[in-house]
Design a protein around this motif. Structure first.
Motif, mmCIF file in Angstrom:
data_model
loop_
_atom_site.group_PDB
_atom_site.id
_atom_site.type_symbol
_atom_site.label_atom_id
_atom_site.label_comp_id
_atom_site.label_asym_id
_atom_site.label_seq_id
_atom_site.Cartn_x
_atom_site.Cartn_y
_atom_site.Cartn_z
ATOM 1 N N SER A 47 -25.378 23.140 37.569
ATOM 2 C CA SER A 47 -25.555 21.494 37.208
ATOM 3 C C SER A 47 -25.368 20.842 38.438
ATOM 4 N N LEU A 48 -24.309 20.904 39.181
ATOM 5 C CA LEU A 48 -23.995 20.228 40.575
ATOM 6 C C LEU A 48 -24.877 20.140 41.611
ATOM 7 N N MET A 49 -25.471 21.298 41.702
ATOM 8 C CA MET A 49 -26.631 21.473 42.882
ATOM 9 C C MET A 49 -27.900 20.908 42.301
ATOM 10 N N VAL A 50 -28.269 21.092 41.016
ATOM 11 C CA VAL A 50 -29.410 20.386 40.569
ATOM 12 C C VAL A 50 -29.365 18.838 40.558
ATOM 13 N N TRP A 51 -28.252 18.222 40.414
ATOM 14 C CA TRP A 51 -27.919 16.782 40.570
ATOM 15 C C TRP A 51 -27.932 16.408 41.899
ATOM 16 N N LYS A 53 -29.755 17.881 44.521
ATOM 17 C CA LYS A 53 -31.158 17.909 45.084
ATOM 18 C C LYS A 53 -31.959 16.910 44.415
ATOM 19 N N SER A 54 -31.561 16.498 43.041
ATOM 20 C CA SER A 54 -32.591 15.446 42.424
ATOM 21 C C SER A 54 -32.209 14.231 42.983
ATOM 22 N N CYS A 55 -30.979 13.862 43.148
ATOM 23 C CA CYS A 55 -30.394 12.625 43.690
ATOM 24 C C CYS A 55 -31.077 12.489 45.061
ATOM 25 N N GLN A 56 -31.241 13.679 45.808
ATOM 26 C CA GLN A 56 -31.605 13.444 47.080
ATOM 27 C C GLN A 56 -33.014 12.880 47.261
ATOM 28 N N ARG A 57 -33.846 13.413 46.322
ATOM 29 C CA ARG A 57 -35.312 13.377 46.248
ATOM 30 C C ARG A 57 -35.489 11.889 45.591
ATOM 31 N N VAL A 58 -34.765 11.457 44.407
ATOM 32 C CA VAL A 58 -35.419 10.117 43.921
ATOM 33 C C VAL A 58 -34.597 9.106 43.967
ATOM 34 N N GLY A 59 -33.310 9.429 44.797
ATOM 35 C CA GLY A 59 -32.461 8.218 44.989
ATOM 36 C C GLY A 59 -31.523 7.770 43.795
ATOM 37 N N ARG A 60 -31.746 8.551 42.775
ATOM 38 C CA ARG A 60 -30.751 8.231 41.432
ATOM 39 C C ARG A 60 -30.519 9.325 40.582
ATOM 40 N N GLU A 92 -23.841 17.788 29.714
ATOM 41 C CA GLU A 92 -23.316 16.653 29.049
ATOM 42 C C GLU A 92 -21.806 16.625 29.343
ATOM 43 N N ARG A 93 -21.223 17.588 29.485
ATOM 44 C CA ARG A 93 -19.656 17.688 29.445
ATOM 45 C C ARG A 93 -18.913 17.405 30.966
ATOM 46 N N THR A 94 -19.945 17.538 31.906
ATOM 47 C CA THR A 94 -19.215 17.603 33.291
ATOM 48 C C THR A 94 -20.228 16.701 34.170
ATOM 49 N N GLY A 95 -21.320 16.027 33.635
ATOM 50 C CA GLY A 95 -22.046 15.325 34.574
ATOM 51 C C GLY A 95 -21.520 13.947 35.202
ATOM 52 N N ARG A 96 -20.513 13.349 34.449
ATOM 53 C CA ARG A 96 -19.865 12.574 35.182
ATOM 54 C C ARG A 96 -19.054 12.544 36.309
ATOM 55 N N ASN A 97 -18.355 13.731 36.213
ATOM 56 C CA ASN A 97 -17.480 14.150 37.245
ATOM 57 C C ASN A 97 -18.617 14.677 38.493
ATOM 58 N N HIS A 98 -19.795 15.429 38.123
ATOM 59 C CA HIS A 98 -20.553 15.658 39.247
ATOM 60 C C HIS A 98 -21.337 14.730 39.782
ATOM 61 N N LYS A 99 -21.692 13.585 39.363
ATOM 62 C CA LYS A 99 -22.088 12.469 39.772
ATOM 63 C C LYS A 99 -21.261 11.746 40.815
ATOM 64 N N VAL A 100 -19.985 11.728 40.587
ATOM 65 C CA VAL A 100 -19.097 11.318 41.523
ATOM 66 C C VAL A 100 -19.139 12.181 42.657
ATOM 67 N N LEU A 101 -19.274 13.422 42.452
ATOM 68 C CA LEU A 101 -18.893 14.385 43.743
ATOM 69 C C LEU A 101 -20.240 14.135 44.546
ATOM 70 N N VAL A 102 -21.486 14.028 43.717
ATOM 71 C CA VAL A 102 -22.766 13.738 44.503
ATOM 72 C C VAL A 102 -22.882 12.503 45.216
ATOM 73 N N ARG A 103 -22.477 11.620 44.644
ATOM 74 C CA ARG A 103 -22.350 10.188 45.309
ATOM 75 C C ARG A 103 -21.352 10.305 46.867
ATOM 76 N N ALA A 104 -20.421 10.776 46.703
ATOM 77 C CA ALA A 104 -19.322 11.039 47.767
ATOM 78 C C ALA A 104 -20.066 11.797 48.608
ATOM 79 N N ARG A 105 -20.972 12.985 48.448
ATOM 80 C CA ARG A 105 -21.527 13.743 49.327
ATOM 81 C C ARG A 105 -22.515 13.018 50.160
ATOM 82 N N LEU A 106 -23.231 12.436 49.501
ATOM 83 C CA LEU A 106 -24.379 11.597 49.724
ATOM 84 C C LEU A 106 -24.127 10.328 50.481
ATOM 85 N N GLY A 107 -22.867 9.540 50.274
ATOM 86 C CA GLY A 107 -22.485 8.539 50.758
ATOM 87 C C GLY A 107 -23.430 7.241 49.995
#
Length: 308
Positions: A47-51, A53-60, A92-107
């Motif tokens: 889940s974390l990795m899909v978020w 790579k997806s965010c890297q590609r489409v900016g959201r 659904e259960r962990t998406g919010r936390n994963h998005k926080v992690l992804v935002r932090a990694r991508l700045g």
């Protein structure tokens, strides 16, 4: 409403080539190590990795339904996970936390209120000279990317572009209208009245270019240009400070409508559109002031600039 296809708004392709999967969606070793450290199960890691790579590609962060199955399958294979591992329920259960992690990694700045404000400012500035919604949205996207902002939904940018363009154009209409006299207003409105004898209006006459200059048609063309000049009055003063690109767009809008359709607009907009049409009609009629010949060379229409 702008067509998303005419903008640079990033989206997933319907069919993704193997080359693009490898180049855009393959996790690096550092990313794999990061995902392993941040999660405690294979499902969470996928889940974390899909978020990521997806965010890297489409900016959201797209909706799960937007993410192509090809992408999920490719990421799962790259992580060496079983086909039984999925992300639908887990996200659904962990998406919010994963998005926080992804935002932090991508700045990436996930403040959507701030992103909308920044986009609105960029659109408002661009709307002073640009008019096509796709161009305004692209300007906003450039500004958001430059400031590492997470992209809002396309509908949000589309609504902003429409709202701001209406406000900017409305200010131009009010400014030009206020510079015109009562007689000027009456003359522009009279352009939309249909003559019972001919079945045509002054608006129709302004839209129709006179015949190109020849020995036999020269007088007709000069008469047409003289009439346009008389009707246009002090249009230079009315439209002083308004970018030529905006005037050209307003003229094109008026040219695309007949008199009855123009009367559907409010009086202020109707009058100013007509005021923009008249001087532009003179430029498009084959001859214009200055240059060679009795009135000059044929005017070259300004090429509209659009982003790829």
């Amino acid at each position: 409403m702008a067509s998303i296809d005419k903008t640079a708004y990033p989206r997933f392709k319907r069919t993704i080539s193997e080359r693009e999967l490898r180049e855009a969606y393959s996790p690096s070793l550092a990313e794999m190590d990061w995902a392993r450290e941040m999660t405690d199960s294979d499902e969470n890691r996928l889940s974390l990795m899909v978020w990521l790579k997806s965010c890297q590609r489409v900016g959201r962060f797209p909706r799960l339904a937007e993410i192509p199955a090809q992408v999920i399958e490719h990421v799962r294979n790259e992580l060496g996970l079983s086909e039984r591992i999925g992300i639908t329920d887990m996200a659904e259960r962990t998406g919010r936390n994963h998005k926080v992690l992804v935002r932090a990694r991508l700045g990436l700045d996930g403040d959507q209120a701030a992103a909308r404000k920044l986009a609105e400012q960029a659109i408002r500035q661009a709307a002073k000279t640009k008019d096509h919604p796709a161009d305004l949205i692209n300007v906003a996207l450039e500004e958001l990317a430059k400031n590492s902002c997470e992209f809002p939904a396309f509908s949000t940018l589309d609504d902003l572009a429409a709202q701001v363009r209406t406000e900017v154009d409305g200010a131009i209409f009010t400014l030009a209208y206020g510079r015109m006299s009562f007689d000027d207003h009456a003359r522009m409105l009279a352009m939309l009245e249909v003559d019972r004898a001919t079945g045509r209006s002054g608006h129709d006459r302004a839209k129709k270019s006179a015949p190109r200059a020849t020995v036999t048609k020269l007088r007709q063309q000069l008469d047409h240009l003289s009439w346009l000049d008389g009707m246009a009055g002090a249009s230079d003063a009315w439209l002083k400070g308004v970018p030529a690109s905006k005037i050209a767009h307003f003229a094109a809008e008026a040219r695309a409508l007949d008199a009855a359709e123009m009367r559907d607009y409010g009086e202020v907009k109707r009058i100013v559109l007509e005021a923009c049409l008249l001087p532009n009609a003179g430029q498009c009629s084959g001859l214009q002031a200055g240059g060679e010949g009795p009135r000059g060379r044929a005017a070259r229409p300004e090429r509209a600039l659009t982003r790829p």
